[in-house]
Write an enzyme that holds these catalytic residues in place. Sequence first.
Site, PDB file in Angstrom:
ATOM      1  N   GLY A   1       0.817  -1.200   0.000  1.00 18.87           N
ATOM      2  CA  GLY A   1       0.000   0.000   0.000  1.00 18.87           C
ATOM      3  C   GLY A   1       0.854   1.254   0.000  1.00 18.87           C
ATOM      4  O   GLY A   1       1.977   1.271  -0.522  1.00 18.87           O
ATOM      5  N   SER A   2       0.356   2.292   0.635  1.00 20.99           N
ATOM      6  CA  SER A   2       0.955   3.625   0.485  1.00 20.99           C
ATOM      7  C   SER A   2       2.319   3.786   1.132  1.00 20.99           C
ATOM      8  O   SER A   2       3.021   4.758   0.829  1.00 20.99           O
ATOM      9  CB  SER A   2      -0.002   4.687   1.029  1.00 20.99           C
ATOM     10  OG  SER A   2      -1.168   4.747   0.234  1.00 20.99           O
TER      11      SER A   2
END
Length: 638
Positions: free
Chosen positions: A293-294
Site C-alpha cells: 500500500g501507500s
Amino acid sequence: MRGRRVVVRKRLFSLLLIAVFILTALMGRLAYVQLFQGTWLAEKAKDLWSRDIPFEAKRGKLLDRNRKELAYNVSTPSVMAIPAQLKDPAKTAKILASILQGPEEKIYEQITKREVINRITPWGRKISEEKAREIQGLRLPGIAVVEDSKRFYPYGSMAAHVLGFTGIDNQGLAGIELIYDEKLRGTKGYVSFSTNARGEKLPGGVDRYTPPRDGMNLVTTLDYQIQTIIERELDQAMAEYQPENILAIAMDPQTGELLGMASRPTFRPDQYRTTNPLIYNRNLPIWKTYEPGSTFKIITLAAALEEKKVSLNESFNDPGYIMVGGARLRCWKAGGHGHQNFREVVENSCNPGFVTLGQRLGKTTLFSYIRKFGFGQKTGIDLNGEAKGILFKESRVGPVELATTAFGQGVSVTPIQQVAAVSAAINGGVLYEPHLAKGWVDPETGEMVEEIKPKVKRRVISKETSNQVRNVLESVVARGTGRKAFVDGYRVGGKTGTAQKVGPDGRYMRNNHIVSFIGFAPADDPRLVVYVAVDNPKGIQFGGVVAAPIVGDIIEDSLRYMKVPKRKNQIPPEDTPLTPALVGTPNLTGQDIERIRNSLFSFPLQVYGEGRIVVDQMPKPGQRVKKGTTIKIYLGDG
C-alpha cells in the site's frame, strides 16, 4: 624305482616352494599390518572395549545490547539407566513408565540397550523436581537421577520469534538459537574408560577426562526496554482492534541493527511443543508477504526526486482519478484533492499524483530503484524463514502495472524489506543489511572477542535526495495522513499504508485490509525507524488511524528512554477532522486558584490538595496536548 624318487623329489620341492611362498606372503602381510595398519587396528580395538560418557557443554547465553540476559540454561534433573546394574528390567520399566508417563515397552528397550549408560528419551529428560524425588526415593537398582540442563527464557514470550527455541538436547531449532547454534552449543566433554564384553568397567582401568568447552555468549542488537515497549503496544492493539495478526519492527537506520521485533499471535519458547507450529514457524516480520500500500510510495518518491523527475513545489491537479490504459485508477478521497503541489500529494497520499511520478520514471527506472532498495530479494537478516516477496517481471509490466506499482499495489513485500528500504531513504541514502548479532562474549572473562560490524550493501540515493525525503515525510506527520503519529519535540516523519488483501480466489477482499504505518525520528538525525502493520483490525481500517498512533507511542517512549533530546525547530502540526491540532499547556505554577477559576480558562481542571496556590501541575507547562485535555493541579500554601 629311480623314476619314482625323481617324481617324489619334484613334488616335495614344489611343496617346499609353495610353503615358502605362503610363509613369505604371511610374513609380508604381518609386516604390513604391523607397520602400516597397527595404529588403525589398535584404535579399532580400543573402540571395542572403550566407553565414553559425554558431558554437555554449557550453552551460551543470549544477551540484549546492554548484556541483559534474554536466554540461558538452568539445571534440571534427568533419568539415566546403567544396564549392567539392573536387577529386574521389566519391573523397573513398568515403574518408570508410571512415573514418567511414557510407554512401558519403549522404556524397557531403552534401559536394556547394550550400552554403559542409557538416556531415557524423551520421557526421562528434563523432568520435574517432584518426579525426580519420587524416582530417587525408590532406589531402583541401575537407575540414576543426574543433573541436566534446559533452556530458560526469563521474560516468557518476549521476542519469542526472534530468540527462537532449543530442542531436548539443547540444540537450536529456530530463531537466533538455530542460526548461531554452532557457537552457542560449544563442544562436549567426555570421561573415557575400559569395559569387558558385558559393558562392565574393568578393574584397575584409568579414566580419561576431556573437559567440555562452553558455548560463547551472544550479544544481540535487541534492546530490552524498546522490546518491552513494542510488546506492550502490540498487546494493547490486540485487545482494542482484535486483528488477525499484528507485527512491529524497530531498527536503527544508521546501522541496520534491530532494536526490537515482535508479532502476535506469539508463544513461549520453552513451551513450543504445545504450540501450533503455524505460530512459531511463521516469523511474520520476515515471513509475511503482502501488498504494502501507500508506505511503498516512499520508494517512488525517492526515485523521482533522485532522477529529478519532480519538484515538490510543482503543482498538480487531482480530480479524484487518473485514466491509465483504459482503466480508471481512483484516489482514496472521493472527488480528489483538487489543486495541490507535490509536497501536498505526498502529505495527502494522493494516488493519481504517484501514478504520475511512476509514469515520469518509466518502468525500467522505477523497477531498477525498487530492486536497489532491496525488494524482490532477501535482506539477509540472520534469522531463518525469510521470504523475498514478488515483483512483476519487467517484460510483463504494462501501463496499468506501472501505475499500480507506483502507489504500492500489485507488488508483494515483507515488513523487514520495507524497514530496510525506508531506512535507506532517510539515513542519507545507504542500504544496510538488517542484523541481530552484535558480538560474541567469552563466558569466562566477559570480554567481547568478536564484534560484528554493520554491513553496507550499497548507496541507493544521494544525501541531498534523502534530506528531501525526510523533510517531506515529516510534513506528512505534521500536516497529512500521518498526523496521529505526531510527537511533540521529536520531529517524527512517516507514511501511512492501507492495503486491500488478496483472497484465495485472487480477488481483492472487501472490508479486509492490512493497515500500516512506518515512522522515524528525529527527522533531522534519524535514530529510530518503527514499522507497525495490523491485519484486518475490527472497526475502522485506516493506517493513519490505527497504526500511526501505535508507532507514535513506540517512538516517543523509545526516544525518551534513549535520552534523545527534543528539537525546537519542528514543523507545527495542523488541525484535521480526524486529528485535532495540539496546543501548549499554560504555566499555572505559583498562581492563585481563585484567579484561575475566575479567568476565561480553556482547559478543564482537576484540583487536588488544600491551599490556594498551585504548587504543581500535570501535564507540565509547555507540553503540547489535544484541545480539551484536563489539567491536574496540586494546591499548597506556596
